[in-house]
Design an enzyme around this catalytic site. Structure first.
Site, PDB file in Angstrom:
ATOM      1  N   CYS A  17      17.934  -6.215   4.181  1.00 38.82           N
ATOM      2  CA  CYS A  17      16.517  -6.584   4.071  1.00 38.82           C
ATOM      3  C   CYS A  17      16.353  -7.660   3.008  1.00 38.82           C
ATOM      4  O   CYS A  17      16.829  -7.514   1.874  1.00 38.82           O
ATOM      5  CB  CYS A  17      15.687  -5.352   3.715  1.00 38.82           C
ATOM      6  SG  CYS A  17      13.948  -5.725   3.396  1.00 38.82           S
ATOM      7  N   ASP A  74      -6.260   2.574 -12.121  1.00 40.58           N
ATOM      8  CA  ASP A  74      -5.303   2.056 -11.140  1.00 40.58           C
ATOM      9  C   ASP A  74      -5.141   3.113 -10.053  1.00 40.58           C
ATOM     10  O   ASP A  74      -4.122   3.795  -9.975  1.00 40.58           O
ATOM     11  CB  ASP A  74      -3.972   1.755 -11.826  1.00 40.58           C
ATOM     12  CG  ASP A  74      -2.971   1.091 -10.881  1.00 40.58           C
ATOM     13  OD1 ASP A  74      -3.368   0.707  -9.764  1.00 40.58           O
ATOM     14  OD2 ASP A  74      -1.791   0.980 -11.261  1.00 40.58           O
ATOM     15  N   CYS A 105      -4.686  -1.675  -5.258  1.00 40.82           N
ATOM     16  CA  CYS A 105      -3.792  -2.116  -4.187  1.00 40.82           C
ATOM     17  C   CYS A 105      -4.532  -2.199  -2.862  1.00 40.82           C
ATOM     18  O   CYS A 105      -3.919  -2.436  -1.816  1.00 40.82           O
ATOM     19  CB  CYS A 105      -2.604  -1.165  -4.065  1.00 40.82           C
ATOM     20  SG  CYS A 105      -3.057   0.552  -3.743  1.00 40.82           S
TER      21      CYS A 105
END
Length: 449
Positions: A158, A380, A407
């Protein structure tokens, strides 16, 4: 009305937050993966809903100026790098627009986002990899789950992972094959080896190798250790995580050390960070440093503040600011993460930090009862965003500044809109690309009372 299996020509005019191209055909929105803004395509309709359709790219008629040739042989099957067919410049524009659209449409804000921040490093940036391990036609397969499925696409190389990971995964695969160690089968919940879990501390180079087992022991583990040692890599921890549950949760609660230490050590913004198998840690070290520096700038600390760090994980965000505040209080629901945070504070000589193991809303209410009124709150949260109780508690404690790291731009915009109702003004939004070539984008928002 479009029908399934219809083949149409389509001009792609936008991208969704999932990386799908969007075009309109006779007023109907059609979503097509692997396309770029400016493409003119021929697509086959594969799913029809009353107000939109999904299509599959059949033929590229006129390519977009932003389109490039994907450089991963399994990229389309894997689906993890959903934007690898775009130039990186176009990807950054799309991510900036995703954050801007979320705060415009969901939050109802008219504030323009700051430019997107990126290290420019698009390959080899991930410090953590979780490889499902399966058996197919008598062969051990290590790779990644295809998007929205549990089919494992074999891929040791990857491009998002550091090169050491490919070598280690190859050694583990050969060991399992040669020793005939059974791999996990999700259908029957039988078999032993579920996942290969690798971590790397980019600042120190230290590596952790962890096998997630549907059992307590790994047969012939001594032979695996010999093979790993022969690689002459800075592997400092080899461990087994026990997960016997029939669940999609990757890690179990117990981790046993086969060799080396229970943690590896990294440096983030000058703070030594110990990482156990269960520790949450940002997967892009260099971009995380930029993000944390921005969060510290937004906090505008003078040395006299009480800083409350909600959803603190192993304490990394708060600890990078601890020397600029009077007191740091970190809150996290995962017990192992709180223990890591305490150790991290102690090993960095930080004595003004206190860590609470609780959910964010419960801890906020307890601190209220203690009469603690933070000057700055950093949050967060996970992708689902902040609970209403958390936002209400923040408002009652009355910090002058709230720094939100997210996120998920959609839930960040929603939560900022709720804080606006509670008396806070959004001052600044900055997108950060912590996950190049994928659809994910983070942002930092500053709100003041």
């Amino acid at each position: 009305m479009l029908q399934k299996n219809s083949v149409i020509e389509l001009a792609v005019t936008a991208l969704t937050s999932e990386g799908n191209g969007v075009g309109r055909y006779e007023g109907m929105a059609v979503f097509v993966p692997d396309t770029a803004i400016g493409d003119r395509i021929e697509c086959k309709i594969v799913k029809v809903h009353p107000r939109f359709c999904y299509g599959r790219l059949e033929r590229l008629l006129v390519p977009s100026k932003d389109r490039i040739e994907p450089d991963c042989p399994v990229g389309r099957r894997c689906g993890g790098c959903a934007l690898r067919h775009l130039s990186y410049g176009a990807e950054k524009e799309a991510k900036w627009q995703q954050v801007q659209d979320a705060f415009d449409r969901i939050g109802g804000f008219s504030l323009e986002c700051q430019p997107l921040v990126s290290t420019g490093m698009v390959d080899g940036y991930r410090n953590k990899a979780l490889y499902p391990v399966r058996e197919r036609d008598g062969q051990v397969i290590i790779g990644f789950f295809a998007r929205r499925s549990h089919e494992v696409v074999e891929n040791l190389a990857c491009r998002l992972q550091p090169p050491e990971f490919e070598r280690i995964a190859g050694v583990v695969r050969d060991f399992l094959q040669e020793e005939r160690i059974p791999c996990y089968d999700e259908g029957s919940c039988k078999g032993l080896v579920r996942q290969l879990y690798l971590r790397k501390a980019f600042a120190t180079g230290e590596i952790m190798v962890c096998l997630v087992l549907n059992g307590e022991t790994l047969p012939q583990s001594g032979r695996l250790l010999e093979r790993l040692r022969d690689m002459r890599l800075p592997i400092r921890s080899v461990c087994l995580n026990v997960n016997r549950r029939s669940t999609n949760v990757v890690l179990g609660e117990r981790t046993k050390i086969l060799w080396g230490r229970p943690v590896i050590t990294d440096l983030l913004c000058g703070v030594r960070v110990n990482l156990s198998a269960q520790s949450f840690y940002q997967v892009n070290h260099d971009a995380a440093e930029l993000l944390y520096q921005k969060a510290r700038q937004c906090a505008a600390l003078t040395g006299n503040e009480v800083l409350l760090d909600l959803y603190c994980g192993t304490g990394t965000i708060g600890l990078t600011m601890a020397r600029q505040v009077r007191q740091l209080i970190g809150v996290e629901i995962v017990p192992a993460a709180i223990e890591d945070a305490k150790v991290n504070a102690r090993e960095n000589g930080i004595e003004n930090a206190r860590f609470l193991c609780d959910d964010a809303s419960g801890a906020a209410q307890k601190l209220e009862k203690e009469g603690i009124r933070p000057d700055v709150v950093v949050v967060d949260p996970p992708r689902k965003g902040c609970d209403e109780q958390v936002l209400a508690a923040i408002s009652r404690m009355g910090p002058r500044r709230v720094v939100m790291i997210s996120c998920n731009p959609a839930t960040a915009a929603r939560d900022c809109a709720r804080l606006r109702e509670l008396g806070y003004a959004l001052q600044e939004i900055t997108p950060f690309d912590l996950f190049p070539r994928t659809t994910h984008v983070e942002c930092v928002a500053l709100l003041t009372k």
